[in-house]
Design a protein around this motif. Sequence first.
Motif, PDB file in Angstrom:
ATOM      1  N   THR A   1       0.853  -1.181   0.000  1.00  0.00           N
ATOM      2  CA  THR A   1       0.000   0.000   0.000  1.00  0.00           C
ATOM      3  C   THR A   1       0.889   1.230   0.000  1.00  0.00           C
ATOM      4  OG1 THR A   1      -0.138   0.037   2.416  1.00  0.00           O
ATOM      5  CG2 THR A   1      -1.812  -1.240   1.248  1.00  0.00           C
ATOM      6  N   LEU A   2       0.271   2.400   0.082  1.00  0.00           N
ATOM      7  CA  LEU A   2       1.052   3.633   0.101  1.00  0.00           C
ATOM      8  C   LEU A   2       1.907   3.728   1.359  1.00  0.00           C
ATOM      9  CD1 LEU A   2       1.454   6.125  -1.675  1.00  0.00           C
ATOM     10  CD2 LEU A   2      -0.262   7.304  -0.291  1.00  0.00           C
TER      11      LEU A   2
ATOM     12  N   ALA B   1      -0.785   8.078   5.479  1.00  0.00           N
ATOM     13  CA  ALA B   1      -0.940   7.215   4.310  1.00  0.00           C
ATOM     14  C   ALA B   1      -2.015   6.166   4.520  1.00  0.00           C
ATOM     15  CB  ALA B   1       0.390   6.535   3.983  1.00  0.00           C
TER      16      ALA B   1
ATOM     17  N   VAL C   1      -5.489   6.609   2.755  1.00  0.00           N
ATOM     18  CA  VAL C   1      -5.668   6.352   1.320  1.00  0.00           C
ATOM     19  C   VAL C   1      -6.320   4.984   1.139  1.00  0.00           C
ATOM     20  CG1 VAL C   1      -4.494   6.135  -0.898  1.00  0.00           C
ATOM     21  CG2 VAL C   1      -3.642   7.741   0.819  1.00  0.00           C
TER      22      VAL C   1
ATOM     23  N   GLY D   1      -3.852   3.056  -2.964  1.00  0.00           N
ATOM     24  CA  GLY D   1      -2.490   3.007  -2.452  1.00  0.00           C
ATOM     25  C   GLY D   1      -1.649   1.936  -3.119  1.00  0.00           C
TER      26      GLY D   1
END
Length: 407
Positions: free
Chosen positions: A280-281, A307, A310, A315
């Motif tokens: 993911t992000l 983050a 998101v 992400g």
Amino acid sequence: MTRAGPEFRWLLPSAVADPELPGDRARPRRTVRDWAVDLCAFLGAALIGMLAADAMHSTPGYSDTVMALDQLVGALACCAVWLRRRWPVGLAVVLVLVSLGAPVASGAVLVALFSLAVHRPFKPVVLAVSSLAVVTSVFQPVLRPDPTTSLLTNAIAGTVFILLVTAWGMLVRSRRQLVLALRERATRAETEAALRAENAQRLAREAIAREMHDVLAHRLTLLSVHAGALEFRPDAPPAEVARAAGIIRDSSHEALQDLRQIIGVLRSPGEGADDRPQPTLATLDALVAESRAAGMKVVLDRRIPDAADVPVATGRNAYRIAQEALTNARKHAPGAEVTVTVTGRPGEGLAVEVRNPAPVGAVPEVPGSGQGLIGLTERATLAGGRLCHGRAPDGSFAVEAWLPWPS
């Protein structure tokens, strides 16, 4: 008039879509059910024929020769019932004409008309033969009168019986047509369901292939860069050689693990994807750290407070875009400083930019398929976003992507 396509055939009347049903033509061998039905039909025809013969015997004016001839014709007509599956039309026509002068064949006529209505469409075969039977039932009392009943009564009774058995046969045929249409529709539904499942499986495998390209390209590029460094700098310090060898070993192990998991999914597509958490992000920091450990100069500018806010899918797409862009920068601009910028907010979308200046000096040739950026563009488009890439006038190269971030 155009011909109906196969997808609409089951909606049409069976007389048009399928004039003959299974069993309309004689089977090479009778089944047990066929024998039982034919035996009942024979007994029914014989019973009606015996009742007609008994009525004729009680009627004065007929000689013993005529009676014997009637019984012989009636017996032959009942035996001919066994041929109703092979020649339903010809048998019905012959028996109708025979019944005109031999009332004892009336039972066989009714059985033949019923069988004809079951195995042939109403128009024009059943309609024509039934009409002929009605005409003969009207004229039969004239040729072989029965003193106990009037001509009108005999004609009406014969017509009613003919219409009843014909309607009964048509009802049986309609039911068989309905069962056949439902069976065909169920088969088509099963086929369509199998095709949908196969298509979904194919799409899942294509998604897995894209993931495989993104992941393995990143790992294998690390191997290529560090192996090339060892090749071009054989006199490097032992510590640097050991560090590069460790990175090669770790990247090879991770690439092998990724490949094993992907192949496992491809072998068992119905068992779901691998159990490892998807990037993911929030894992973008680890990606940047890994690239820095490989000798790249990476600057991460992430202007998102958290983050974790998101969406997971957004992400993951942003991570893959950054991963592929860093891989391309490592291959085509080694030693250049790469800037990764991530901005956005809910409702406005998520923007990812990866930019690197033009490389200085000669760049070693690193093989590539050129499909990475195409895959990134497709990924962004499928996610509802957009992606553009290209070289600026100053020689720098940038990959800019925008992904939707719902509010």
